[in-house]
Design an enzyme around this catalytic site. Structure first.
Site, PDB file in Angstrom:
ATOM      1  N   ASP A 131      64.936 -22.531 -16.438  1.00  0.00           N
ATOM      2  CA  ASP A 131      65.572 -21.854 -17.650  1.00  0.00           C
ATOM      3  C   ASP A 131      66.872 -21.061 -17.671  1.00  0.00           C
ATOM      4  OD1 ASP A 131      64.965 -20.528 -20.124  1.00  0.00           O
ATOM      5  OD2 ASP A 131      63.208 -19.479 -19.472  1.00  0.00           O
ATOM      6  N   ASP A 132      67.517 -21.775 -18.546  1.00  0.00           N
ATOM      7  CA  ASP A 132      68.831 -21.158 -18.716  1.00  0.00           C
ATOM      8  C   ASP A 132      69.780 -21.423 -17.610  1.00  0.00           C
ATOM      9  OD1 ASP A 132      67.790 -20.117 -21.252  1.00  0.00           O
ATOM     10  OD2 ASP A 132      68.354 -18.132 -20.842  1.00  0.00           O
TER      11      ASP A 132
ATOM     12  N   CYS B  42      65.632 -21.975 -26.007  1.00  0.00           N
ATOM     13  CA  CYS B  42      64.248 -22.374 -25.126  1.00  0.00           C
ATOM     14  C   CYS B  42      63.136 -22.932 -26.154  1.00  0.00           C
ATOM     15  CB  CYS B  42      63.665 -21.068 -24.639  1.00  0.00           C
ATOM     16  SG  CYS B  42      64.870 -20.077 -23.610  1.00  0.00           S
TER      17      CYS B  42
ATOM     18  N   LYS C 245      56.249 -20.961 -17.823  1.00  0.00           N
ATOM     19  CA  LYS C 245      56.585 -20.455 -19.352  1.00  0.00           C
ATOM     20  C   LYS C 245      56.069 -21.488 -20.231  1.00  0.00           C
ATOM     21  CE  LYS C 245      60.695 -19.726 -22.230  1.00  0.00           C
ATOM     22  NZ  LYS C 245      62.383 -19.325 -21.989  1.00  0.00           N
TER      23      LYS C 245
ATOM     24  N   HIS D 245      56.107 -20.358 -24.421  1.00  0.00           N
ATOM     25  CA  HIS D 245      57.112 -20.187 -25.579  1.00  0.00           C
ATOM     26  C   HIS D 245      57.202 -21.060 -26.648  1.00  0.00           C
ATOM     27  CE1 HIS D 245      61.305 -18.283 -26.237  1.00  0.00           C
ATOM     28  NE2 HIS D 245      60.222 -17.664 -26.779  1.00  0.00           N
TER      29      HIS D 245
ATOM     30  N   HIS E  16      66.404 -17.522 -15.873  1.00  0.00           N
ATOM     31  CA  HIS E  16      66.491 -16.778 -17.190  1.00  0.00           C
ATOM     32  C   HIS E  16      66.221 -15.195 -16.422  1.00  0.00           C
ATOM     33  CE1 HIS E  16      65.425 -14.873 -20.834  1.00  0.00           C
ATOM     34  NE2 HIS E  16      65.557 -15.806 -21.468  1.00  0.00           N
TER      35      HIS E  16
ATOM     36  N   ASP F  46      66.418 -26.369 -19.652  1.00  0.00           N
ATOM     37  CA  ASP F  46      66.049 -26.234 -20.983  1.00  0.00           C
ATOM     38  C   ASP F  46      67.255 -26.286 -21.972  1.00  0.00           C
ATOM     39  OD1 ASP F  46      66.600 -23.931 -20.461  1.00  0.00           O
ATOM     40  OD2 ASP F  46      64.887 -22.939 -21.715  1.00  0.00           O
ATOM     41  N   ASN F  47      68.361 -25.622 -21.448  1.00  0.00           N
ATOM     42  CA  ASN F  47      69.634 -25.281 -22.293  1.00  0.00           C
ATOM     43  C   ASN F  47      70.531 -24.942 -21.577  1.00  0.00           C
ATOM     44  OD1 ASN F  47      67.536 -23.256 -23.779  1.00  0.00           O
ATOM     45  ND2 ASN F  47      69.101 -22.261 -22.419  1.00  0.00           N
TER      46      ASN F  47
ATOM     47  N   LYS G 282      74.672 -21.368 -24.060  1.00  0.00           N
ATOM     48  CA  LYS G 282      73.478 -21.272 -24.770  1.00  0.00           C
ATOM     49  C   LYS G 282      73.464 -20.785 -26.213  1.00  0.00           C
ATOM     50  CE  LYS G 282      68.922 -19.010 -24.491  1.00  0.00           C
ATOM     51  NZ  LYS G 282      67.827 -18.007 -23.687  1.00  0.00           N
TER      52      LYS G 282
END
Length: 633
Positions: free
Chosen positions: A32-33, A71, A125, A127, A219, A282-283, A304
């Site tokens: 994540d991130d 996300c 996660k 989301h 994240h 994810d990004n 991001k």
């Protein structure tokens, strides 16, 4: 008619897979991130990732793998095989108290895999919506879920504080639909790794496994305590001067170790030789701003949420014994939506029988090195923020921007100077991932089932692949760079020649610019409006025993009087509608009468202000009513 089409689709998938004697286990590990420059196989020495690197060097490094820049849209594309513009998920993310989610009419990847006999498990996660139960993982194709429904959480106490607006805070950790109170105090990354390892060890070998491990790391946590890592990991990064980035590096170290634990568990269970393992982000990383983690996307532009390469070009690597040509860096154009048809194809299903998707089956390109089947990528169209971006072949078009253009530049640490330790090549080869893959390779060679030309990973091969995977931007004098301000006029870049987006060719190549604008117009004609709705004050965990829950479903289940104190199972034990002693009316009624009296007095004093206040107050309720599913007649 719709049910008949669904039956025919399932039959087509099953028939196509009948000849596929043993379907592979599929493990998707989603960071994540994670910044482009924050895996060491991309060239940085600052944050070693030996397990992730070993997986990448033994498989295929995907150097042009694209993702939406946030996300929720990214995960929606992964699960549906569609661009977010075709599901209404294109505008920012689902915020904690907002009652919306990924449309229920969308069929998700775990649902397809379940029909092929897979046991499907989600860890970490989600989301993608949770205001109603039917939006949560175990109602959308997963047999189990251990993790959280929101976009982040505190790494230790697992609370989530609302990102914007009202001061809402509550616990968010679930085992399936039950609150996992026993997780409090344990570090999130360790919890998710342990759950994934447990699922592998308990998995029956007579059925294929789909494991979706969506980590919180790296994240940040809540905004009042965003950087959280274990001291033993922080101690490894004394060479990083910035204390926030030092803790961020420690968060990645724990994530990397988790990858090794999962690969080792697959090897121990004799499942690794039948597995496909995908690692990706994810990004891009948010170097600054909301939920900044101090990640680096160097040398790429942006971060991001932005349409630049630093936001949409994601870290990705694929490993499997089913790859005929492992140990390479792929420049094939890919989008995260491709994974649904690609993984179904790898599982033996007939991807051509799927309904209309934006994703394309890339299994031949990945496994055999065939040409990519993707010619263009729609990065996004967001008419609320007023930006759009599209890539076709080598050309990229950008118009408008996010965050008022403050993310339109180059950020993040290089990680290539003498202050950093040398690249730990021995740690890569002897990581848990490296050891497991080396052992499996030898076993397959002895059995005669290793891919043709297989050789165990050597130091020289690893260094060669690392050099090939590093994005090199051409040296440009300032006078050679051509400025771009997409908030004033559209920009055009040749991404293969200029991956750092420094030379705007809009004026030099007007026909290419026009062609991409026309392509963008075609996507506009098929896009859906964003599904975002305003915050619902009834989402507040204060109403629900201090937890983030399926508050819209809860309201359907119980009297409105059950908004008071609740027990551990969510049952009302002290409803707000209890009668007030001596009055003969409920507390809620008494409060309501007092409120009505106050509102009437205010309306008489200032009618215009009262009208504006009423409209604003009712707006969320109107949106919620519109969002309610139609009831059967």
């Amino acid at each position: 008619m719709e049910s008949r089409r669904s039956v025919l689709l399932v039959a087509a998938l099953l028939c196509a897979s009948a000849a596929h004697a043993k379907r592979p286990h599929i493990v998707v590990i989603l960071a994540d991130d994670l910044g482009w420059n924050d895996v060491s196989f991309h060239g940085s020495d600052q944050i070693p990732t030996p397990n992730i690197d070993a997986l990448a060097y033994n498989g295929v490094i995907l150097n042009q793998h694209y993702v939406p820049a946030l996300c929720t849209p990214s995960r929606a594309a992964l699960m549906t095989g569609k661009y977010p513009t075709h599901t209404g998920m294109q505008h920012i993310v689902i915020l904690e108290p907002e009652p919306w989610g990924l449309p229920l009419e969308e069929k998700l990847l775990p649902e397809y895999l379940s029909e092929l006999g897979y046991r499907t498990h989600a860890v970490g996660k989600w989301h993608l919506g949770y205001h109603r139960r039917e939006y949560t993982p175990t109602h959308r194709g997963f047999d189990s879920h251990f993790g959280y429904w929101n976009g982040f959480q505190d790494y230790f106490d697992h609370t989530v504080k609302a990102t914007f607006g009202a001061a809402m805070s509550g616990y968010d950790m679930r085992r399936n639909m039950s609150v996992a109170w026993d997780a409090a105090g344990r570090y999130s990354t360790d919890l998710f790794t342990e759950e994934a390892v447990r699922l592998v060890r308990d998995h029956p070998k007579d059925s294929p496994l789909f494991l979706y491990l969506a980590h919180l790391a790296p994240h940040t946590g809540n905004r009042d305590n965003p950087f959280q890592a274990l001291d033993e990991d922080v101690a490894h990064f004394g060479h990083i001067a910035d204390p926030e980035r030092r803790v961020y590096a420690a968060m990645i170290r724990r994530l990397d170790q988790g990858v090794g634990e999962v690969v080792a568990a697959l090897r121990e269970r004799d499942m690794l030789q039948d597995s496909i393992i995908l690692f990706m982000s994810d990004n891009g990383a948010p170097t600054f701003g909301v939920h900044s983690n101090r990640g680096s996307n160097f040398p790429l532009r942006g971060m991001k949420e932005s349409p630049w390469e630093g936001g949409v070009r994601g870290v990705a690597a694929l490993w499997s014994p089913l790859l005929d040509k492992p140990g390479r860096v792929s420049g094939a154009l890919m989008h995260v939506s491709d994974w649904l048809p690609t993984l179904l194809s790898a599982a033996g299903a007939n991807a051509s029988s799927l309904p209309l998707l934006d994703g394309v089956d890339q299994w031949a390109a990945l496994s055999r090195g065939a040409p990519t089947r993707r010619l263009e990528v729609l990065h996004n169209i967001d008419d609320i923020v007023k930006y759009a971006a599209l890539r076709r072949g080598d050309w990229k078009y950008v118009t408008g921007s996010t965050q008022d253009g403050v993310a339109d530049h180059w950020f993040g640490e290089k990680g290539r100077d003498a202050a950093n330790p040398p690249y730990p090549l021995d740690a890569v080869l002897h990581s848990k991932t490296g050891v497991a893959l080396a052992g499996l390779g030898a076993t397959l060679q002895i059995k005669g089932t290793a891919p043709e030309g297989y050789q165990p990973l050597s130091a020289s091969t690893a260094l060669r692949l690392r050099a090939e995977a590093e994005v090199q931007c051409p040296d440009l004098a300032d006078k050679e760079a051509v400025a771009c301000n997409p908030m004033e006029a559209p920009c055009l870049f040749n991404i293969r020649a200029d991956p750092c987006e420094r030379v705007n060719l809009a004026a030099a190549r007007p026909q290419v610019l026009q062609s991409l604008e026309e392509a963008l117009g075609r996507y506009r004609r098929t896009m859906l409006p964003p599904r975002n709705v305003p915050t619902d004050p009834l989402a507040d965990p204060a109403h629900w025993n201090g937890t983030w829950t399926n508050w819209c479903s809860e309201q359907d289940d119980v009297d409105l009087g059950a908004l008071g104190e609740r027990d551990d199972d969510g049952r009302a034990v002290a409803p707000l509608f209890a009668a007030t002693p001596g009055l003969g009316v409920s507390t809620f009624t008494a409060m309501s009468l007092a409120t009505v009296a106050a509102v009437l007095a205010a309306s008489l004093a200032n009618p215009s202000a009262f009208t504006a206040f009423t409209a604003a107050s009712l707006a969320p309720w109107v949106q919620r009513l519109k969002a309610q599913p139609a009831q059967p007649q």
